[in-house]
Every structure is written in structure tokens, then in C-alpha cells.
Design an enzyme around this catalytic site. Structure first.
Site, mmCIF file in Angstrom:
data_model
loop_
_atom_site.group_PDB
_atom_site.id
_atom_site.type_symbol
_atom_site.label_atom_id
_atom_site.label_comp_id
_atom_site.label_asym_id
_atom_site.label_seq_id
_atom_site.Cartn_x
_atom_site.Cartn_y
_atom_site.Cartn_z
ATOM 1 N N LYS A 134 -45.340 26.538 -4.002
ATOM 2 C CA LYS A 134 -46.538 26.776 -3.093
ATOM 3 C C LYS A 134 -46.001 26.857 -1.615
ATOM 4 O O LYS A 134 -46.824 27.769 -0.797
ATOM 5 C CB LYS A 134 -47.560 25.585 -3.123
HETATM 6 N N1 PMP Z 1 -47.863 23.180 -10.027
HETATM 7 C C1 PMP Z 1 -48.139 22.382 -8.903
HETATM 8 C C2 PMP Z 1 -47.739 21.167 -8.600
HETATM 9 C C3 PMP Z 1 -49.143 22.990 -8.014
HETATM 10 O O1 PMP Z 1 -49.402 22.179 -7.156
HETATM 11 C C4 PMP Z 1 -49.686 24.269 -8.270
HETATM 12 C C5 PMP Z 1 -50.481 24.764 -7.106
HETATM 13 N N2 PMP Z 1 -51.896 24.446 -7.204
HETATM 14 C C6 PMP Z 1 -49.278 24.873 -9.376
HETATM 15 C C7 PMP Z 1 -48.524 24.206 -10.224
HETATM 16 C C8 PMP Z 1 -49.664 26.153 -9.817
HETATM 17 O O2 PMP Z 1 -49.536 27.464 -8.973
HETATM 18 P P1 PMP Z 1 -50.616 28.548 -8.703
HETATM 19 O O3 PMP Z 1 -51.673 27.853 -7.677
HETATM 20 O O4 PMP Z 1 -49.717 29.610 -8.282
HETATM 21 O O5 PMP Z 1 -51.134 28.819 -10.147
#
Ligand code: PMP
Length: 330
Positions: free
Chosen positions: A44
Site C-alpha cells: 500500500k
Molecule cells: N493485503 C494487505 C495486507 C492489505 O492491507 C491490502 C490493502 N487493503 C491488500 C492486500 C489489498 O490490496 P489492494 O487494496 O490493492 O486490493
């Protein structure tokens, strides 16, 4: 000199790691994009930096300004780092049931933190709506990672391009979705490069996306212990994804994988990265021996030490973690 320019210049260009145990067990080349090695510790950081740079370019954020965001933690952590580095303040709204490690990091980074009880998205008390209202009341910049296209664009412009630079065109890509920024940006880039690359979602329990991708319906049931992923609506970022199909990965599989990778490969990953590796094994079995498959290692295990790596928590939840082979992946 090969130096990087401050925090912002250190986000991205993460290593692509060949995951030895998974590659050997499947006969495929399984590669993990090591996003836990970003300077704020997660995938992120990319979205946080992308949204701030975009807001600066649009004039939506000026020096000393307030960034407001609702987050399961990692976006808030990324935003706080970027804010400190670039001269802003942060107000972070987070559900109070996420791992306590994330709240501790946010406080240490200097965030103003508002912990709210978990509530369904349809309710005004849901952290997403609370963040939007606080952004309006405080005259801040509400980052809105779910709908802000600067999120998937960071992955389209950088993460996807880096994968192609390091691995060349790949046979398969699989990852989970929280906002959909990661899967939206990377799958779009990989498909543009090679339409034959098989792009898959691996979805957690309680999320509606697997049913949406495979059957076109948004069913709502169940829940997951995995944080930062799973969603029950189609966000603008997820809508960018170019997908061939979706797998369900269970909590049981993800927790087992997090310990499997620690003991077989020395990799200490959070639950979503472990779920992504479960997805990579499922995609490897589907594509067959010899395929090259990329997935995303979203963050490190230290952020979940009191849960996923705590024997008392594992026993309480009934998870078994000592697996010699990958038969726990169904
Ligand atoms: N894994 C973790 C630990 C996250 O914090 C996030 C973000 N919400 C994601 C995966 C998923 O990423 P995205 O928001 O780009 O779908």
C-alpha cells in the site's frame, strides 16, 4: 552513485523472489513480488504515494494539509510515511478489530487515529463513510483508496511494469483484492503486454468477488480472519481488473501457508500474501508444470504477530500449522 531519493523515491522496485518450496512442489516457477520490502512495509505504500502525488498535481493538497483516509491499516501507514516525508498531517479511521500492531505503528508515526466499531458498508458508521465525513468536516483531502484511480494507476505504471522488466511475459498472475488497486493495475498491464497471461483473483472467505468473477453475482456470506482483503462491492479500482477466473482461498489454507513459507523458505508474510501463495499453487495446478506464475507478497508477518504467529490465538481459532507438504491446499 545509485541512491534513492528519500521515502518517496524508495517506494517500489521491490525484488521478485523465486519461491523455492512452491516452485519445486508444483514444477512451476512461482515468483513473489516482495512488497513487504517497501519502506513502509507493504504494497500500500505504492497506492499511498500515488494518491498523494496525484492530489498534489491536481492542487487538492497543499503544504501542511490534512490527509484523511479509512483503512484496514496498511494504506494509513503508507500515507503517514508519505505525509511525514512531504509535509502533511494524517487522520486515519480504522475498524477496531484489526491487529493491534497496526494501530501501534500508526500512533508511532504520528497519525491522529480514530478507531471505530466494525459496521457493514451500508451503515453510515462504516469506517469508509466516517472517513469521508471527517474529511469534509475537517477540510482535509480524503484519499478514497477504493474509488481513487490513482491507486490502480500506481500498479499499472509501476508494479506491473517492474514484473515485466524482471520476469518478461508470464503465464499466470494471481492476487487477492482489498480495494482492487493491485489486481486492477497489474492485470491490466500484464494483459496489455500479453493477452494470453492468465490473470486470476484469489478471494478470501466472506468476500463477494469470487462469485462475481465466476458467476456474475455478488453473494454475501461468511467472514475471514485475513486483513486488508475481501470486499462485497465492485470498486472503480477492481473494475479495471482483466481476469480469467477466480479461486476461493480459505483462512485455513492461508494460515497454514504463512507457517509453511516461514519454515520452508524463511519468508515471514502476512495473511494476504500467504493467501496469494495459496492462489499461486492453485493456478500452478491449473496451468500445469513449466508455467511461470507471479503473485504478490503484500506485507510482513510482524504486523500480525499477536494473531497468525501466536500459538494461543491459533489454538483458539482451531488452525493447524505444521505441514510437511502442500496437501493443505485444496
Ligand atoms: N493485503 C494487505 C495486507 C492489505 O492491507 C491490502 C490493502 N487493503 C491488500 C492486500 C489489498 O490490496 P489492494 O487494496 O490493492 O486490493
Amino acid at each position: 552513485m545509485r541512491v534513492r531519493e528519500g521515502f518517496s523515491g524508495t517506494v517500489g522496485h521491490t525484488p521478485l523472489i523465486r519461491l523455492e518450496s512452491l516452485s519445486e512442489a508444483t514444477g512451476c516457477t512461482i515468483l513473489g513480488k516482495a512488497e513487504m520490502l517497501n519502506p513502509g512495509g507493504s504494497v500500500k505504500d505504492r497506492a499511498a504515494l500515488g494518491m498523494v502525488l496525484d492530489a498534489e498535481a491536481r492542487g487538492a493538497l497543499s503544504k501542511g494539509g490534512l490527509i484523511v483516509e479509512g483503512t484496514a491499516g496498511n494504506t494509513g501507514i503508507g500515507l503517514c510515511h508519505v505525509a511525514n516525508a512531504r509535509g502533511y498531517r494524517c487522520l486515519i479511521v480504522m475498524p477496531d478489530n484489526v491487529a493491534p500492531e497496526k494501530a501501534e505503528v500508526l500512533r508511532a508515526l504520528g497519525a491522529e487515529l480514530s478507531l471505530v466499531p466494525p459496521a457493514p458498508f451500508a451503515k453510515p458508521e462504516n469506517y469508509y463513510h466516517v472517513a469521508r465525513r471527517l474529511g469534509e468536516e475537517r477540510g482535509g483531502f480524503w484519499a478514497d483508496q477504493f474509488e481513487n484511480p490513482a491507486n490502480f494507476t500506481a500498479h499499472y505504471m509501476h508494479t506491473g511494469v517492474e514484473i515485466l522488466e524482471d520476469a518478461g511475459p508470464v503465464d499466470g498472475f494471481v492476487t487477492s483484492a482489498g480495494t482492487g488497486g493491485t489486481i486492477g493495475g497489474i492485470s491490466k498491464r500484464l494483459k496489455e503486454e500479453n493477452a494470453k497471461t492468465q490473470c486470476y483473483l484469489v478471494d478470501c472467505e466472506g468476500s463477494s468477488l469470487v462469485g462475481y468473477v465466476n458467476e456474475g453475482t455478488l453473494a454475501v456470506e461468511g467472514s475471514s480472519v485475513l486483513e486488508g482483503i475481501g470486499i462485497r462491492r465492485i470498486t472503480k479500482n477492481f473494475a479495471e481488473a482483466k481476469l480469467d477466473g477466480a479461486f476461493l482461498g480459505t483462512d485455513r489454507e492461508a494460515v497454514a501457508m504463512s507457517h509453511y513459507l516461514l519454515h520452508h523458505d524463511g519468508l515471514f508474510l502476512g495473511g494476504s500474501g500467504a493467501l496469494n501463495c495459496v492462489g499461486a499453487v492453485k493456478l500452478a495446478r491449473k496451468l500445469g508444470r513449466g508455467a511461470t506464475i507471479v503473485t504478490v507478497l503484500c506485507d510482513g508477518g510482524g504486523r500480525y504477530q499477536s494473531r497468525l504467529f501466536n500459538p494461543a490465538w491459533l489454538t483458539e481459532k482451531g488452525f493447524s500449522v505444521n505441514h510437511q507438504d502442500l496437501s493443505f491446499v485444496s
